[in-house]
Design a protein around this motif. Sequence first.
Motif, PDB file in Angstrom:
ATOM      1  N   PHE A  16       0.901  -1.166  -0.294  1.00 27.18           N
ATOM      2  CA  PHE A  16       0.065   0.017  -0.158  1.00 27.18           C
ATOM      3  C   PHE A  16       0.866   1.142   0.044  1.00 27.18           C
ATOM      4  CE2 PHE A  16      -2.061   3.575   2.391  1.00 27.18           C
ATOM      5  CZ  PHE A  16      -2.910   3.958   1.605  1.00 27.18           C
ATOM      6  N   GLU A  17       0.539   2.355  -0.630  1.00 23.12           N
ATOM      7  CA  GLU A  17       1.142   3.443  -0.659  1.00 23.12           C
ATOM      8  C   GLU A  17       0.137   4.467  -1.013  1.00 23.12           C
ATOM      9  OE1 GLU A  17       5.022   5.765  -2.667  1.00 23.12           O
ATOM     10  OE2 GLU A  17       4.218   4.205  -3.621  1.00 23.12           O
ATOM     11  N   CYS A  18      -0.256   5.341  -0.132  1.00 21.24           N
ATOM     12  CA  CYS A  18      -1.165   6.487  -0.192  1.00 21.24           C
ATOM     13  C   CYS A  18      -0.938   7.581  -1.591  1.00 21.24           C
ATOM     14  CB  CYS A  18      -1.360   7.567   1.085  1.00 21.24           C
ATOM     15  SG  CYS A  18      -2.384   8.701   1.153  1.00 21.24           S
ATOM     16  N   THR A  19      -1.693   7.723  -2.446  1.00 22.74           N
ATOM     17  CA  THR A  19      -1.682   8.457  -3.592  1.00 22.74           C
ATOM     18  C   THR A  19      -2.396   9.959  -3.394  1.00 22.74           C
ATOM     19  OG1 THR A  19      -3.815   7.587  -4.292  1.00 22.74           O
ATOM     20  CG2 THR A  19      -1.937   6.508  -5.011  1.00 22.74           C
ATOM     21  N   SER A  20      -2.703  10.128  -2.086  1.00 27.81           N
ATOM     22  CA  SER A  20      -3.323  11.445  -1.664  1.00 27.81           C
ATOM     23  C   SER A  20      -4.514  11.987  -2.582  1.00 27.81           C
ATOM     24  CB  SER A  20      -2.080  12.670  -1.632  1.00 27.81           C
ATOM     25  OG  SER A  20      -1.159  12.352  -0.798  1.00 27.81           O
ATOM     26  N   CYS A  21      -5.443  11.030  -2.750  1.00 29.67           N
ATOM     27  CA  CYS A  21      -6.588  11.241  -3.643  1.00 29.67           C
ATOM     28  C   CYS A  21      -7.502  12.151  -2.923  1.00 29.67           C
ATOM     29  CB  CYS A  21      -7.288   9.974  -4.068  1.00 29.67           C
ATOM     30  SG  CYS A  21      -7.783   9.076  -2.727  1.00 29.67           S
ATOM     31  N   GLY A  22      -7.549  12.075  -1.456  1.00 27.65           N
ATOM     32  CA  GLY A  22      -8.187  12.678  -0.504  1.00 27.65           C
ATOM     33  C   GLY A  22      -9.758  12.300  -0.374  1.00 27.65           C
ATOM     34  N   LYS A  23      -9.974  10.871  -0.912  1.00 28.02           N
ATOM     35  CA  LYS A  23     -11.330  10.343  -1.003  1.00 28.02           C
ATOM     36  C   LYS A  23     -11.649   9.968   0.683  1.00 28.02           C
ATOM     37  CE  LYS A  23     -12.556   8.362  -5.395  1.00 28.02           C
ATOM     38  NZ  LYS A  23     -13.140   7.239  -6.190  1.00 28.02           N
ATOM     39  N   CYS A  24     -10.800   9.432   1.215  1.00 29.08           N
ATOM     40  CA  CYS A  24     -10.970   9.016   2.733  1.00 29.08           C
ATOM     41  C   CYS A  24     -11.532  10.353   3.756  1.00 29.08           C
ATOM     42  CB  CYS A  24      -9.993   8.297   3.394  1.00 29.08           C
ATOM     43  SG  CYS A  24      -8.486   9.216   3.164  1.00 29.08           S
ATOM     44  N   CYS A  76     -13.739  16.526   5.689  1.00 31.40           N
ATOM     45  CA  CYS A  76     -12.807  16.976   6.776  1.00 31.40           C
ATOM     46  C   CYS A  76     -12.505  18.409   6.708  1.00 31.40           C
ATOM     47  CB  CYS A  76     -11.725  16.080   6.931  1.00 31.40           C
ATOM     48  SG  CYS A  76     -10.386  16.551   8.363  1.00 31.40           S
ATOM     49  N   VAL A  77     -12.681  19.326   7.751  1.00 30.56           N
ATOM     50  CA  VAL A  77     -12.203  20.633   7.962  1.00 30.56           C
ATOM     51  C   VAL A  77     -10.827  21.059   7.511  1.00 30.56           C
ATOM     52  CG1 VAL A  77     -14.069  21.325   9.651  1.00 30.56           C
ATOM     53  CG2 VAL A  77     -11.988  20.354  10.248  1.00 30.56           C
ATOM     54  N   PHE A  78     -10.121  19.852   7.607  1.00 26.71           N
ATOM     55  CA  PHE A  78      -8.608  20.240   7.158  1.00 26.71           C
ATOM     56  C   PHE A  78      -8.267  19.793   5.923  1.00 26.71           C
ATOM     57  CE2 PHE A  78      -8.825  19.309  12.174  1.00 26.71           C
ATOM     58  CZ  PHE A  78      -8.521  20.707  12.591  1.00 26.71           C
ATOM     59  N   LEU A  79      -9.038  19.161   5.234  1.00 32.04           N
ATOM     60  CA  LEU A  79      -8.732  19.132   3.824  1.00 32.04           C
ATOM     61  C   LEU A  79      -8.756  20.160   3.063  1.00 32.04           C
ATOM     62  CD1 LEU A  79      -8.366  16.586   1.780  1.00 32.04           C
ATOM     63  CD2 LEU A  79     -10.876  16.695   1.352  1.00 32.04           C
ATOM     64  N   ALA A  80      -7.714  20.244   2.133  1.00 34.86           N
ATOM     65  CA  ALA A  80      -7.327  21.477   1.500  1.00 34.86           C
ATOM     66  C   ALA A  80      -7.796  21.372  -0.118  1.00 34.86           C
ATOM     67  CB  ALA A  80      -5.963  21.813   1.461  1.00 34.86           C
ATOM     68  N   GLU A  81      -8.095  22.427  -0.864  1.00 37.00           N
ATOM     69  CA  GLU A  81      -8.437  22.352  -2.067  1.00 37.00           C
ATOM     70  C   GLU A  81      -7.468  21.177  -3.046  1.00 37.00           C
ATOM     71  OE1 GLU A  81      -8.769  26.226  -3.948  1.00 37.00           O
ATOM     72  OE2 GLU A  81     -10.412  26.807  -2.438  1.00 37.00           O
ATOM     73  N   ASP A  82      -6.356  21.271  -2.542  1.00 34.47           N
ATOM     74  CA  ASP A  82      -5.319  20.304  -3.335  1.00 34.47           C
ATOM     75  C   ASP A  82      -5.432  18.828  -2.903  1.00 34.47           C
ATOM     76  OD1 ASP A  82      -4.042  20.459  -0.961  1.00 34.47           O
ATOM     77  OD2 ASP A  82      -2.214  21.057  -1.676  1.00 34.47           O
ATOM     78  N   ASP A  83      -6.695  18.441  -2.093  1.00 25.10           N
ATOM     79  CA  ASP A  83      -6.854  17.104  -1.512  1.00 25.10           C
ATOM     80  C   ASP A  83      -5.870  16.745  -0.644  1.00 25.10           C
ATOM     81  OD1 ASP A  83      -9.120  16.690  -2.738  1.00 25.10           O
ATOM     82  OD2 ASP A  83      -8.369  15.972  -4.817  1.00 25.10           O
ATOM     83  N   LEU A  84      -4.964  17.562  -0.096  1.00 22.30           N
ATOM     84  CA  LEU A  84      -3.768  17.343   1.004  1.00 22.30           C
ATOM     85  C   LEU A  84      -4.246  17.754   2.375  1.00 22.30           C
ATOM     86  CD1 LEU A  84      -0.643  17.897  -1.011  1.00 22.30           C
ATOM     87  CD2 LEU A  84      -1.635  15.828  -0.541  1.00 22.30           C
ATOM     88  N   CYS A  85      -3.952  17.031   3.333  1.00 18.39           N
ATOM     89  CA  CYS A  85      -4.379  17.566   4.900  1.00 18.39           C
ATOM     90  C   CYS A  85      -3.636  18.834   5.235  1.00 18.39           C
ATOM     91  CB  CYS A  85      -4.257  16.407   5.753  1.00 18.39           C
ATOM     92  SG  CYS A  85      -4.411  16.654   7.348  1.00 18.39           S
ATOM     93  N   ASN A  86      -4.105  19.800   5.614  1.00 16.94           N
ATOM     94  CA  ASN A  86      -3.411  21.065   6.238  1.00 16.94           C
ATOM     95  C   ASN A  86      -2.845  20.653   7.876  1.00 16.94           C
ATOM     96  OD1 ASN A  86      -3.786  23.002   4.022  1.00 16.94           O
ATOM     97  ND2 ASN A  86      -5.867  23.398   4.541  1.00 16.94           N
TER      98      ASN A  86
END
Length: 372
Positions: A16-24, A76-86
Amino acid sequence: MKSHLPQVHFLPGQRFECTSCGKCCASGWKVPVNKQAREIIEESQVYAEVKKEGYLPLQIADDGKASIGRQANGACVFLAEDDLCNLHREVGLEKKPVVCRTYPRVVTNTPDGYFVSLSFACPAVLDNQGVLLSEEKLEIQELLQAFDSEVPQNVPLKERVRIAADQELPWKDYRALEERLLESFDARRPALSTLAMAEQLMRACSSRELSLLLQNGFDQDEQTSPLASQLLDVFTLHCLAILELETAPDERVGLMERLVGGESVVSTRHGFPLHLSDILSEARAEDVESIRFYFQNIVFGKRLTNSSVTSGLITVAVGMSLLLFYLEVFRRGLSDQEARERAFEIVEADVVTHSSGLDVLLDEFGKALAGE
């Protein structure tokens, strides 16, 4: 201290390797926050920024327990527009809530230690790329040691495993049953293959011949009975109606009648046309390995055992039937990869792993199959 770390097992070859898709992060799932993470979050700069934007960074229940806040769209409130976590950007992975650190890994505690499986609701899991899960062994062990039940887990197993309502097996015999299930599963006909094993297992339980089944294995040439095949079609259709019209139960019978009547119905949930003819019994050749991998993951992760093994097999059979259906539905407008991701996400998140909305219906399937 390391000598007391829990024993952890991984499916050989699983990566497994996270692809930072932001779906979860956009799923709307409840993410609990313990005291340690809460203190870190409340002292962060991003916490103050989210609060200034008018959101609640943390939701506090009446019992004082905290969970991650949500944006208006459920993300999530911490999810940014680029699908990454602030939050990740500021404090790092090690200081985030336990669920965020472990997903899509799910563990099951057994007499032989913890067995780690992956949630196929995560698109990256399908690719089976990246780091071998076994290379994360120490990290998972330390998380389990430090946070125990906060790590997402299935129902723990004890020395005896419930196979049917009135039948149990010792743990070591259940492990042997798993091997029989894996060797008999036919990924080309996943729903019917799983249902055939459920039928044979129910029959062995009722005749008290489980030991004979363990010795000889499942009869791979035995087809499902006409009743079982008919029940699979009926309950697949009912589950489909529930999934498609989760918030409109009064419209479900109408949807089923239109589909049975040969109409094409546009899904209000996904926007794709639905045809009853898309409920297939055989998988496409290009899907067989993904389906086999999925079944291995379910069995290895001890995810057939949340109620009884026969109930678990029936749930998986319906899930596989819906998987083949949605693969066909989504292929009309999406690439093969996108179709697989969306189909597996629905079946994993709404049927196989989190089937609470379907539990009563699937229980009725088991009773009907047992002739109750």
